[in-house]
Design a protein around this motif. Structure first.
Motif, PDB file in Angstrom:
ATOM      1  N   LEU A 176     -89.669 -15.494 -38.589  1.00  0.00           N
ATOM      2  CA  LEU A 176     -89.922 -15.274 -40.009  1.00  0.00           C
ATOM      3  C   LEU A 176     -89.837 -13.795 -40.372  1.00  0.00           C
ATOM      4  O   LEU A 176     -89.467 -13.452 -41.504  1.00  0.00           O
ATOM      5  N   GLU A 177     -90.185 -12.922 -39.443  1.00  0.00           N
ATOM      6  CA  GLU A 177     -90.018 -11.485 -39.700  1.00  0.00           C
ATOM      7  C   GLU A 177     -88.548 -11.141 -39.892  1.00  0.00           C
ATOM      8  O   GLU A 177     -88.192 -10.297 -40.720  1.00  0.00           O
ATOM      9  N   ARG A 178     -87.686 -11.796 -39.134  1.00  0.00           N
ATOM     10  CA  ARG A 178     -86.251 -11.571 -39.337  1.00  0.00           C
ATOM     11  C   ARG A 178     -85.803 -12.102 -40.698  1.00  0.00           C
ATOM     12  O   ARG A 178     -84.929 -11.517 -41.348  1.00  0.00           O
ATOM     13  N   ASP A 179     -86.400 -13.217 -41.133  1.00  0.00           N
ATOM     14  CA  ASP A 179     -86.092 -13.708 -42.476  1.00  0.00           C
ATOM     15  C   ASP A 179     -86.526 -12.687 -43.529  1.00  0.00           C
ATOM     16  O   ASP A 179     -85.836 -12.494 -44.533  1.00  0.00           O
ATOM     17  N   ALA A 180     -87.671 -12.047 -43.301  1.00  0.00           N
ATOM     18  CA  ALA A 180     -88.119 -11.000 -44.226  1.00  0.00           C
ATOM     19  C   ALA A 180     -87.120  -9.841 -44.243  1.00  0.00           C
ATOM     20  O   ALA A 180     -86.817  -9.275 -45.300  1.00  0.00           O
ATOM     21  N   GLN A 181     -86.601  -9.482 -43.070  1.00  0.00           N
ATOM     22  CA  GLN A 181     -85.576  -8.438 -43.015  1.00  0.00           C
ATOM     23  C   GLN A 181     -84.345  -8.854 -43.813  1.00  0.00           C
ATOM     24  O   GLN A 181     -83.760  -8.045 -44.543  1.00  0.00           O
ATOM     25  N   ARG A 182     -83.951 -10.112 -43.670  1.00  0.00           N
ATOM     26  CA  ARG A 182     -82.769 -10.592 -44.392  1.00  0.00           C
ATOM     27  C   ARG A 182     -82.983 -10.513 -45.904  1.00  0.00           C
ATOM     28  O   ARG A 182     -82.046 -10.195 -46.658  1.00  0.00           O
ATOM     29  N   ILE A 183     -84.187 -10.811 -46.342  1.00  0.00           N
ATOM     30  CA  ILE A 183     -84.474 -10.709 -47.775  1.00  0.00           C
ATOM     31  C   ILE A 183     -84.330  -9.267 -48.245  1.00  0.00           C
ATOM     32  O   ILE A 183     -83.711  -8.991 -49.280  1.00  0.00           O
ATOM     33  N   SER A 246     -81.884 -20.145 -43.211  1.00  0.00           N
ATOM     34  CA  SER A 246     -82.614 -19.667 -42.035  1.00  0.00           C
ATOM     35  C   SER A 246     -84.097 -20.011 -42.134  1.00  0.00           C
ATOM     36  O   SER A 246     -84.706 -20.485 -41.171  1.00  0.00           O
ATOM     37  N   ILE A 247     -84.682 -19.795 -43.291  1.00  0.00           N
ATOM     38  CA  ILE A 247     -86.103 -20.111 -43.487  1.00  0.00           C
ATOM     39  C   ILE A 247     -86.339 -21.605 -43.286  1.00  0.00           C
ATOM     40  O   ILE A 247     -87.284 -22.021 -42.599  1.00  0.00           O
ATOM     41  N   ALA A 248     -85.490 -22.422 -43.879  1.00  0.00           N
ATOM     42  CA  ALA A 248     -85.662 -23.873 -43.780  1.00  0.00           C
ATOM     43  C   ALA A 248     -85.481 -24.364 -42.343  1.00  0.00           C
ATOM     44  O   ALA A 248     -86.187 -25.279 -41.894  1.00  0.00           O
ATOM     45  N   LEU A 249     -84.542 -23.768 -41.619  1.00  0.00           N
ATOM     46  CA  LEU A 249     -84.361 -24.153 -40.216  1.00  0.00           C
ATOM     47  C   LEU A 249     -85.588 -23.793 -39.395  1.00  0.00           C
ATOM     48  O   LEU A 249     -86.042 -24.587 -38.547  1.00  0.00           O
ATOM     49  N   HIS A 250     -86.148 -22.612 -39.617  1.00  0.00           N
ATOM     50  CA  HIS A 250     -87.363 -22.227 -38.895  1.00  0.00           C
ATOM     51  C   HIS A 250     -88.504 -23.208 -39.188  1.00  0.00           C
ATOM     52  O   HIS A 250     -89.235 -23.620 -38.282  1.00  0.00           O
TER      53      HIS A 250
END
Length: 506
Positions: A176-183, A246-250
């Motif tokens: 989820l931290e990587r998702d935050a980076q992507r945002i 990505s978020i939904a897959l996680h």
């Protein structure tokens, strides 16, 4: 009161209203819609062009009054809020006369629409980032609570090794931290103003594009005029769809992991009953169906389906087509991602972990067997494959005889060691592990405590990773707050400068 003080007061009022609008947006949906941004663009055009000699000062007050009238009418309950330049313009002509179209110096629906789409996506990404942080923080605090809770972890759907449940949760947090980076990365690419690029190749009007971007809260302008509305405007929703995927897959991975364990007759992970978490089967009294898990999985699937929509709509079209740019459809992508995160957050709050049952599950299988091979190599110099063969022979014997790890006879381990090394043409000396060492090698709690590599579940590393995760969350919260404050302050400054024009009209 001086004009400076009047402008300061106006800015404060507008900033307060903007913050109040943000709260309303969270409660009722997006308030800064296409109509809002078309209004801000028109206000900024009036201010900048009148001050920089592109608009006759004598006409400015009437034009500014017309803009105000349209915006006030649009703010009335039940009023229409046109979402395109072509439908917004007639209202301004009605309010201020055809001279109001002098505002169109060096602009078109192409750059105006590209700008409001970016502004709306920018707002929605901040909303998504905030929701992501809420869910991630819940997982971090749950990980803190379960640092010492030892559970089975699985690979290929099969029990693999013991682990701290807190460490397992921090693994999801890392994703989820990587998702935050992507945002943040997507936001930086979207946070650019297309205003002043007109259709695709700029204009002969000497527009101040940077000042327009600043008034609308953008960090910069889109550099290439063709890129502005023909390329990047289509690219933005596709990129947002990718990060939503990505978020939904996680979320889906987490839910399915819980679901597999929940389906067991005696799971070590349960859901607290009541509150919509579970529901009783209409036919089978013993069943407690995991409603909250089913709902979250469905939400994740829906999010992925809608997130792929921009890709399909952007596929095989010439540059500049509107297929992938629909604001409503792209808002739905983020709405679905927010729903997924909210559902995941609810699941994290409803989990009921049974540590004793988890240890029993570990003792019913041989998830600690690799540690035997590791110790034989690390402490006694035995080649790993030989130790692996020995441990595998123990597992085969134990399963055939229905022996748990905690009950395995040390004498049998000694016998199997001699035979297994003989099978590999190695000297079949006595098992070099003492009985205590052998028992510890099969104890999940000892295994976790003795992990030594960085990033493992041992207490020192858990403390470090929890601190790092909280730090990342705090920085993300600050980033969201700073971006919102920047936009609000920019719009407040625009509002104050527009009030100066209105003062001349009054």
């Amino acid at each position: 009161m001086s004009s400076i003080n009047l402008r300061a007061a106006a800015a404060a009022i507008i900033l307060t209203a903007s913050c109040a609008g943000a709260s309303a947006q969270e409660a009722e949906g997006p308030m800064r819609d296409q109509f809002f941004w078309l209004g801000e663009i028109n206000k900024a055009s009036a201010v900048i062009n009148s001050q920089e000699g592109l608009l006759d000062p004598a006409l400015t007050p009437r034009i500014a009054q017309g803009i105000r009238t349209v915006l006030e009418n649009g703010a009335a309950e039940g009023a229409k809020r046109p979402s395109t330049v072509i439908s917004f313009e007639p209202l301004m002509i009605e309010a201020a006369g055809v001279e109001v179209t002098l505002l169109h110096a060096g602009r078109s629906s192409q750059d105006m629409h590209a700008t409001y789409r970016a502004a709306i996506l920018r707002d929605r990404l901040l909303e998504l980032a905030e929701e992501l942080n809420t869910t991630t923080r819940t997982l971090v605090e749950l990980a803190d609570q379960h640092q010492g809770t030892i559970v089975p972890n699985y690979t290929n759907g099969v029990a693999a090794q013991p682990n701290s449940y807190g460490h397992y949760l921090l693994g999801h947090v890392a994703g989820l931290e990587r998702d935050a980076q992507r945002i943040r990365e997507a936001y930086a690419r979207i946070d650019r103003s297309a205003m002043g690029t007109t259709v695709l190749n700029g204009t002969s009007w000497p527009l101040n594009r940077e000042r327009m971007a600043d008034y609308l809260g953008f960090a910069s302008t889109v550099d290439n005029a063709y890129d502005a509305s023909q390329i990047s405007s289509t690219e933005h929703p596709v990129e947002v769809g990718a990060l939503v995927t990505s978020i939904a897959l996680h979320a889906g991975h987490f839910v399915e992991d819980v679901m597999v364990q929940y389906a067991q007759p005696r799971p070590w992970i349960l859901l607290q009953e009541g509150g919509g978490n579970t529901y009783v089967s209409s036919a089978m009294p013993q069943k407690r169906n995991p409603g909250i898990l089913n709902d979250a999985r469905g939400a994740a699937s829906t999010a992925i389906a809608t997130a792929f929509g921009p890709v399909l709509r952007a596929h095989n079209i010439t540059p500049g087509q509107n297929d992938a740019k629909d604001v409503s459809a792209n808002n739905e992508v983020i709405d679905n991602a927010v729903e997924v995160l909210q559902a995941w957050n609810e699941i994290a709050g409803a989990l009921a972990i049974d540590p004793e049952r988890a240890l029993e599950e570990l003792d019913s299988d041989w998830t600690a067997s690799q540690e035997v091979a590791d110790i034989l190599m690390r402490e006694h110099g035995l080649p790993f494959r030989a130790g692996h063969h020995f441990a595998s022979e123990i597992v085969d014997f134990a399963k055939a005889e229905n022996i748990r790890p905690s009950e395995f006879p040390y004498a049998e381990a000694q016998r199997i060691y001699a035979e297994s090394l003989g099978d590999m043409d190695l000297p079949s000396d006595e098992l070099p592990m003492s009985e205590e060492e052998f028992r510890n090698a099969l104890d999940p709690q000892v295994i976790i405590a003795n992990r030594a590599s960085a990033g493992g579940p041992q207490p020192a590393e858990m403390t470090r990773m929890l601190e790092a995760a909280r730090g990342a969350l705090d920085r993300q919260d600050a980033w969201v707050r700073e971006r919102r404050e920047h936009i609000d302050a920019s719009l407040a400054r625009l509002g104050a400068d527009f009030e100066d024009l209105m003062a001349e009209a009054d």
